[in-house]
Design a protein around this motif. Structure first.
Motif, mmCIF file in Angstrom:
data_model
loop_
_atom_site.group_PDB
_atom_site.id
_atom_site.type_symbol
_atom_site.label_atom_id
_atom_site.label_comp_id
_atom_site.label_asym_id
_atom_site.label_seq_id
_atom_site.Cartn_x
_atom_site.Cartn_y
_atom_site.Cartn_z
ATOM 1 N N PRO A 12 0.720 -1.425 0.057
ATOM 2 C CA PRO A 12 -0.379 -0.321 -0.009
ATOM 3 C C PRO A 12 0.659 1.439 0.007
ATOM 4 N N GLY A 13 2.108 1.048 0.449
ATOM 5 C CA GLY A 13 2.364 2.060 1.020
ATOM 6 C C GLY A 13 3.085 2.846 -0.469
ATOM 7 N N ALA A 14 3.790 1.684 -1.321
ATOM 8 C CA ALA A 14 4.762 1.708 -2.314
ATOM 9 C C ALA A 14 3.710 2.363 -3.269
ATOM 10 N N ILE A 15 2.453 2.044 -3.154
ATOM 11 C CA ILE A 15 1.513 2.155 -4.496
ATOM 12 C C ILE A 15 1.027 3.814 -3.742
ATOM 13 N N VAL A 16 0.917 4.634 -2.856
ATOM 14 C CA VAL A 16 1.473 6.065 -3.034
ATOM 15 C C VAL A 16 2.157 6.164 -3.248
ATOM 16 N N LEU A 17 3.669 6.125 -3.193
ATOM 17 C CA LEU A 17 4.572 6.946 -3.550
ATOM 18 C C LEU A 17 4.461 6.834 -4.667
ATOM 19 N N LEU A 18 3.929 5.799 -5.512
ATOM 20 C CA LEU A 18 4.613 5.850 -6.918
ATOM 21 C C LEU A 18 3.058 6.611 -7.627
ATOM 22 N N ALA A 19 2.188 6.617 -6.657
ATOM 23 C CA ALA A 19 1.237 7.697 -7.563
ATOM 24 C C ALA A 19 1.919 9.238 -7.472
ATOM 25 N N ALA A 20 2.762 9.176 -6.233
ATOM 26 C CA ALA A 20 2.953 10.413 -6.009
ATOM 27 C C ALA A 20 4.303 10.612 -6.804
ATOM 28 N N ARG A 21 4.380 9.867 -7.345
ATOM 29 C CA ARG A 21 5.682 9.982 -8.679
ATOM 30 C C ARG A 21 6.925 10.244 -8.023
ATOM 31 N N VAL A 22 7.111 9.156 -6.620
ATOM 32 C CA VAL A 22 8.402 8.999 -6.043
ATOM 33 C C VAL A 22 9.037 8.168 -6.959
ATOM 34 N N ARG A 23 10.461 8.620 -7.524
ATOM 35 C CA ARG A 23 10.871 7.681 -8.157
ATOM 36 C C ARG A 23 12.082 6.825 -7.181
ATOM 37 N N ARG A 24 12.296 7.166 -6.205
ATOM 38 C CA ARG A 24 13.505 6.560 -6.054
ATOM 39 C C ARG A 24 13.467 5.798 -4.566
ATOM 40 N N LEU A 68 -5.552 4.159 -8.865
ATOM 41 C CA LEU A 68 -6.110 4.779 -11.002
ATOM 42 C C LEU A 68 -5.223 6.215 -9.764
ATOM 43 N N VAL A 69 -5.494 6.949 -9.181
ATOM 44 C CA VAL A 69 -5.287 8.159 -9.019
ATOM 45 C C VAL A 69 -3.733 8.280 -9.470
ATOM 46 N N GLY A 70 -2.984 7.803 -9.175
ATOM 47 C CA GLY A 70 -1.456 7.445 -9.645
ATOM 48 C C GLY A 70 -1.640 7.538 -10.855
ATOM 49 N N VAL A 71 -2.054 6.449 -12.029
ATOM 50 C CA VAL A 71 -2.085 5.789 -13.162
ATOM 51 C C VAL A 71 -2.562 7.569 -14.307
ATOM 52 N N GLY A 72 -3.446 7.883 -13.239
ATOM 53 C CA GLY A 72 -3.914 9.243 -14.215
ATOM 54 C C GLY A 72 -2.378 10.527 -13.745
ATOM 55 N N VAL A 73 -1.853 10.165 -12.525
ATOM 56 C CA VAL A 73 -1.213 11.403 -12.439
ATOM 57 C C VAL A 73 0.285 11.287 -13.374
ATOM 58 N N TRP A 74 0.388 9.965 -13.703
ATOM 59 C CA TRP A 74 1.548 9.702 -14.595
ATOM 60 C C TRP A 74 1.164 9.348 -16.028
ATOM 61 N N TRP A 75 -0.057 9.540 -16.549
ATOM 62 C CA TRP A 75 -0.614 9.553 -17.843
ATOM 63 C C TRP A 75 -0.401 11.056 -18.548
ATOM 64 N N ARG A 76 -0.952 12.304 -17.300
ATOM 65 C CA ARG A 76 -0.777 13.502 -17.440
ATOM 66 C C ARG A 76 0.108 14.746 -17.402
ATOM 67 N N SER A 77 1.739 13.601 -16.729
ATOM 68 C CA SER A 77 2.404 14.517 -16.608
ATOM 69 C C SER A 77 3.182 14.469 -17.837
ATOM 70 N N PRO A 78 4.106 15.257 -17.929
ATOM 71 C CA PRO A 78 5.194 15.168 -18.825
ATOM 72 C C PRO A 78 6.215 14.636 -18.792
ATOM 73 N N ARG A 79 7.256 13.369 -20.136
ATOM 74 C CA ARG A 79 7.638 13.003 -19.452
ATOM 75 C C ARG A 79 8.887 13.124 -18.592
#
Length: 688
Positions: A12-24, A68-79
């Motif tokens: 659960p925590g890892a999914i939250v971090l990834l949804a927030a675009r944390v890459r470290r 799902l929110v994380g997928v949307g964030v990653w989709w809409r954010s520029p690479r």
């Protein structure tokens, strides 16, 4: 079950971090567990508000929505194109070596815990584990997990609530649902916390500290791995806190602290990092509110140490902005839980220290000698220390002094060292009481803070020394310039292997014995015996709906509820302050023939059975509601003595020192219709 517990703590925590675009990767590994606890706590509160039982399904729904929110964030954010330099082969190999060391530490720690427990189904014997297993079972059985619903003094009605931090118990209840056993669920989570979360959290702090000391990525990863190897063999905090009182939530909060500190020291003052850092802090506070003090003191001390480095003032200014914002987020998320727990703060902050004052010399030995601690008569070799760790600590301090940093690490360790020395000199009475009172003024809890930083200091000593030795190699004409970096990585791995084969097994053998002394081989410390289990098997099917069992929680009787779902009167060893009948019956049950309030309590609660074990551990009576225990220690409740002399109470079952009595409530009600008949009341010692 260990695999499920690991997934529940990290995913659960890892999914939250990834949804927030944390890459470290270090952030994901270091703070996923506290964020998981925070998500579980928020989910439980939401379930309580809408009237839905908390459990695996609601938690999965919430985590799924976050994904799902994380997928949307990653989709809409520029690479974002990769702007960093490509990793050299030596750095990649160093990273792999660091991961190997962490995995080795996890494997060694897991083996020690499982060998000491014997099985995940082994019932724990320590004092606080009485509450932890009961609370896990209550959440799993009822789906009630919000702060204002826990800990229920009365298991049958779920009220009144005796505020108790339950961030970890929520996840234990999820695992318990999968295992079909609250004991298995709690034990599995405990093993993962102590053998996985702890070394991983320390490793992330080690990597960050090495990077702050201007070490390359590869060698920093090796430093983190070395820190994990040292951490897994330390007696404090994991093995000690679970050994001397079953202080699992406090141990968990300490295990999470290094990872949280890593994020707070390195985060940018941006929305995403602030939100995840705040949620991580809120999760740790949900596990144990003292986490706020642990992390707060450590962050302030770290920033103070950074002032002695180039650009330290700017660093501290950035930390004030970023950490301040994260604290606000954490405070908002933690408010419902803190409001409940802080109402009981006087119970925590007024506890007397368990040890007498010591001299300054003795106290300094507590800081530098890395001593074993515990109670007299335990399997722990009191009076001796972890000598190899002490040498690595001293070498690390010297190496940091010579290299010129990282001063934040030394300042954080030094701040807690000062608090530890002050507490041992004047336990609970000096200036340091402003900090130590939030830890029950317990020296075990406070001294454990040193070991949040000792493994990292020790690892940096090894790495810095290896770097100095390897630096001379490129001067040889036959070697390439990168030979020094390869040699440094190789030398640290060799030293880690030597430590792992020559030193660590001895430490872990002692650690395994300490675990066994509270699980698989508890003699002479026994709270839950085979006699208790036999009595539970006999009584559980005979208790009718609506009936309660009068008990003392200082024996194995609480497992009537944990294993059989039978509501017992007492879930806390000294009774619940929020529910006076619980401790009134412990004190005066055998005086019911002359005291109408006791008769009224028995009939109102429909107490049809009494469970008594005449052989119980001796515990401190500090914190007893209304100071109803007159002696400084407590064993068998005075109200449960001499029951054979009472005509309305009849023996129904006996196995060894455990007896079950049936109560004739109709005969007790008849006592109010006229003068008592039959045998005279029993004369017992009572504080009333």
């Amino acid at each position: 079950m260990l695999a499920i517990a690991t997934l529940v703590l990290f995913v659960p925590g890892a999914i939250v971090l990834l949804a927030a675009r944390v890459r470290r990767a270090s952030w994901i590994a270091g703070v996923a567990p506290p964020i998981s606890c925070g998500i579980a706590s928020l989910t439980a509160m939401g379930c309580a508000l809408i009237g839905v039982p908390f459990g695996p399904v609601p938690l999965c729904v919430v985590v799924g929505l976050v994904a799902l929110v994380g997928v949307g964030v990653w989709w809409r954010s520029p690479r974002e194109p990769s702007t960093g330099p490509r990793r050299r082969p030596v750095e990649l190999v160093g990273a792999v070596c660091g991961v190997v060391l962490v995995v080795g530490a996890i494997a060694a720690g897991t083996r020690s815990w499982l060998a000491g427990m014997g099985s995940l189904r082994t019932v724990p014997q320590e004092h606080d584990m009485v509450v932890h297993t009961t609370l896990t079972a209550f959440i799993e059985r009822t789906g009630r997990g919000a702060p204002w619903q826990l800990l229920p003094a009365d298991l049958l009605t779920g009220a009144p609530a005796q505020p108790y931090p339950a961030g970890l118990h929520l996840l234990s209840a999820i695992v318990a649902r999968c295992a079909g056993d609250a004991v298995v669920g709690l034990n599995a989570v405990a093993v993962v916390v102590c053998a996985v979360v702890w070394p991983v959290s320390v490793a992330t702090l080690g990597v960050m500290a090495a990077r702050r000391a201007r070490m390359g990525f590869g060698i920093a990863m090796v430093a983190g791995g070395m820190a994990a190897v040292v951490a897994i063999g330390l007696q404090q905090p994991m093995f000690l806190l679970n050994h001397v009182g079953g202080m699992l939530p406090n141990a968990t909060a300490l295990a999470m602290a290094p990872g949280i500190l890593t994020v707070l020291v390195t985060m940018a003052p941006a929305v995403g990092p602030v939100l995840v850092a705040g949620l991580a802090c809120a999760g740790a506070v949900a596990v144990h509110p003292s986490a706020g003090v642990t992390v707060g003191v450590s962050v302030v001390a770290w920033c103070a140490g950074e002032l002695f480095t180039r650009g330290g003032a700017g660093f501290a200014k950035d930390r004030v902005r970023a950490v301040g914002a994260a604290v606000v987020v954490a405070a908002v998320m933690s408010l419902p839980g803190l409001a409940a727990v802080l109402s009981q703060r006087a119970t925590v902050t007024t506890f007397p220290s368990e040890k007498p004052p010591e001299s300054v010399t003795q106290a300094m030995g507590r800081v530098f000698a890395v001593p074993y601690d515990g109670f007299p008569g335990d399997v722990v070799p009191l009076g001796s220390g972890q000598f190899a760790v002490m040498l690595l600590l001293l070498a690390g301090l010297v190496a940091i002094l010579v290299r010129g940093g990282p001063w934040g690490l030394v300042a954080a360790w030094g701040a807690w060292a000062v608090v530890v020395v002050a507490m041992y000199v004047s336990p609970g009475r000096g200036w340091e009481a402003g900090i130590t009172r939030y830890f029950y003024n317990a020296t075990f809890r406070i001294s454990s803070h040193l070991n949040l930083f000792v493994p990292v200091i020790a690892a940096l000593g090894v790495v810095f020394t290896a770097a100095v030795v390897a630096r001379r190699l490129p001067r040889l004409p036959s070697l390439r310039p990168s030979a020094g970096r390869w040699a440094a990585v190789g030398l640290v791995m060799v030293l880690a292997a030597v430590y792992g084969m020559a030193v660590l097994p001895g430490y872990l053998r002692i650690a395994q014995s300490t675990v066994a002394s509270r699980f698989s081989s508890p003699t002479p410390y026994v709270r839950v015996s085979p006699d208790d289990l036999a009595a539970i098997r006999w009584l559980a099917p005979r208790v009718l709906p609506g009936q309660r069992v009068l008990n003392s929680a200082n024996d194995g009787s609480t497992y009537l509820y944990v294993l059989g779902g039978v509501p017992v009167v007492n879930v806390l060893t000294l009774g619940a302050a929020a529910w006076p009948p619980s401790y009134a019956l412990l004190e005066d049950f055998n005086r019911y023939r002359t005291e109408s309030d006791i008769r009224r309590a028995l009939t109102d609660l429909d107490v049809a059975w009494i469970y008594v074990d005449t052989k119980t551990p001796t515990i401190s009576s500090a914190g007893a509601p209304e100071n109803w225990v007159s002696a400084p220690s407590f064993g068998l409740a005075p109200g449960l003595l001499n029951l054979e002399a009472l005509p309305e109470v009849r023996p129904a079952f006996r196995s060894g020192t455990v007896a079950v009595y049936s109560v004739d409530l109709n005969a007790i009600r008849a006592l109010d219709a006229g003068p008592p008949a039959g045998r005279p009341p029993v004369v017992v010692n009572s504080t009333r």
